[in-house]
Design an enzyme around this catalytic site. Structure first.
Site: not given
Ligand code: FAD
Length: 528
Positions: A290, A464-466
């Site tokens: 994101h 922070y959403h890999p």
């Protein structure tokens, strides 16, 4: 060499759930290897500790991406937890699940929203919400914000004035709207997944947790995973797995470990001198994240975090309040409110997520501007079309992987972000903020479409959403199947955020916990 039934690599959100659930059976011997420490310090427990743990690499891998051509060739920062609890020990504690249709769109047997909802509910200990959509008895505490910050209401009022709907449950029948985020906290303290699932069961005789143990590669007997080689205290050791090895090292390091173990694109492995066990070119491909643009306003108020005399006094007062009643500023997750909005009313579901922060959040808090008083509104594109990859930078298991999200490589993502930028500005410019507003920092001059685009390229960062680098799928190109087994080898699974075939439209901790709860049932043969 120690022998166990299951060896789990990585004690993050997923690894803690699995270690806890699998060791419920006293007949199973479980070993968990975690590169970091125990995660019981005050930097983890006090929610405001996030101000130190995210910017600096104390318990954080602090990765950097490769230069991103569409972001002015910037190398963007990628914090990840390096401690029991993993990224749940440094995250913003927001409890959301994404949209029900995200899971249906995965199109995999057993993973529709109807089928995964029982796992969300099993994990969740929600203090306020129950019924059809929520669990109240699960190990992961979910509570309303403890800060009582008046800016939360200001944000809600401003969003209403800008014409956006409100909700008091982002995870119920309808995701759309703005509201105050529920957080994975209890009694005003952070409840990492380690604290929720693992710390209470550390005394189980059939569970061995090795901290400071960094896995180097999976060991194989033929094509069957048989153990893990790791380094600890300067020595290289190994553990044996009678049943299975399970990688829970997160979206960057699970694919790295597959490659270090000879599973990946054959040509690339050969380039690094790694013997090829299985040519699986999809390993590390499909990275999604994101990408987020932030608008920041300076403010005069000590309701926002800052280093002015009034701000410091407020923090000292609130430190005492925290000791007494576990409320106030020290319980802040910084991103206290936000929401899910449609950039176009004709869309079937939201495509923008907002995070409203009671601080100047510039460059992940890594500059002195953090000391200024202000508030920030983040907007991210929820269903990115851009796809990146994780690959090896070196055959050395101690080296960081090469992380290339290829942000904005699909131009459609830029369009959504531009709309998000404008929606965020409409909220921040609404009358409710008038008593607080001083000036828009960094982006005030971005007015035309071209200027907004330039601001995004110059400033956008990860929220922070890999995910997606060990993609689950029924097709031959996927890395794991719908039971999370790595294709083409035996006794090896991946269980973490990397298996999401498509990034869900929300924060990723609860979905990762759900994946691990379901994986525990798959391993025990009791999955619904
Ligand atoms: C700053 C930040 C803020 C976030 N905010 C939110 C939020 O508010 N809400 C939300 O839902 N999500 C949030 N997230 C995302 C969420 O926390 C993650 O998606 C989730 O924790 C991922 O879980 P995981 O198990 O896949 O990986 P992780 O939790 O990252 O766990 C991986 C673990 O593996 C260990 N490890 C890696 N390599 C090795 C190795 N070779 N040997 C041994 N151990 C290894 C790591 O040290 C780590 O403990 C945030 C993340 C960050 C970084």
């Amino acid at each position: 060499m120690d022998e166990f039934d299951y060896v789990i690599v990585g004690g993050g959100s997923a690894g803690c759930v699995l270690a806890s659930r699998l060791s419920e059976d006293p007949n199973l011997k479980v070993c968990l290897l975690e590169a970091g420490g125990e995660g019981r310090g005050w930097g983890v427990k006090i929610p405001l500790g996030i101000m130190f743990t995210v910017p600096w690499p104390f318990i954080n891998w602090g990765f950097k991406t490769l230069p991103q051509p569409e972001l002015d060739f910037r190398r963007t920062y990628q914090p990840r937890g390096r401690v029991l609890g993993g990224s749940s020990a440094i995250n913003a504690m927001i409890y959301t699940r994404g949209h029900a249709s995200d899971y249906d769109a995965w199109g995999l047997p057993g993973w529709s929203y109807k089928e995964v909802l029982p796992y969300f509910k099993r994990a969740e200990g929600n203090a306020r919400l129950g019924g059809e959509w929520h669990g109240q008895e699960g190990p992961l505490p979910v509570n309303d914000s403890y800060t009582g910050n008046p800016l939360q209401q200001v944000f809600l009022d401003a969003a209403r004035q800008a014409g956006f709907p409100q909700t008091d449950d982002f995870n119920g029948a309808n995701q759309e709207g703005v509201g105050i985020y529920q957080v994975t906290q209890k009694e005003g303290e952070r409840w990492s997944v380690a604290r929720a699932y693992l710390h209470p069961v550390l005394s189980r005789p059939n569970l061995k947790v090795l901290t400071g143990a960094r896995a180097r590669r999976v060991l194989f007997a033929g094509s069957r995973a048989s153990g893990v080689e790791y380094s600890r205290g300067g020595r290289i050791e190994s553990v044996q797995a009678r049943r299975e090895v399970i990688l829970c090292a997160g979206a960057f390091q699970s694919p790295q470990l597959l490659m270090l173990s000879g599973i990946g694109d054959a040509a690339e492995l050969k380039r690094f001198g790694i013997p090829v066990l299985k040519h699986l070119p999809a390993a590390g491909e499909g990275l999604q994240d994101h990408l987020d643009i932030t608008l920041i306003h300076r403010a005069n108020s000590a309701d926002t975090l800052g280093g002015s005399p009034a701000g410091v006094l407020r923090l000292l007062r609130d430190a005492l309040r925290f000791r007494r009643e576990r409320r106030g500023m020290l319980t802040t997750n910084i991103a206290e409110a936000g929401g899910f909005l449609k950039s176009d009313p004709k869309l079937p579901m939201p495509d923008i997520q907002l995070h409203f922060c009671v601080a100047v959040v510039h460059n992940h808090g890594r500059t002195l501007r953090h000391l200024l008083h202000g508030y920030s509104l983040h907007a991210c594109a929820l269903r990115p079309r851009s796809r990146g990859r994780v690959s090896l930078a070196s055959a050395d298991p101690m080296a960081a992987p090469a992380i290339d999200p290829r942000y904005l490589s699909d131009a459609a993502d830029l369009d959504v972000l531009k709309k998000g930028f404008k929606m965020a500005r409409a909220i921040l410019d609404a009358p409710a903020f008038a008593p607080y507003r001083r000036s828009e920092m960094f982006t005030a001059k971005a007015q035309t479409d071209a200027e907004i685009e330039a601001a995004i390229r110059a400033r956008a960062e990860t929220i922070y959403h890999p995910a997606g680098t060990c993609r689950m799928g029924a097709d031959a190109g996927a890395v794991v199947d719908a039971e999370l087994k790595v294709k083409g080898v035996e006794a090896l699974r991946v269980v973490d955020a990397s298996v999401m075939p498509r990034l869900i439209a929300g924060n990723t901790n609860a979905p990762t916990v759900m994946i691990a709860e379901k994986a525990a049932d798959l391993l025990r043969g009791t999955a619904s």
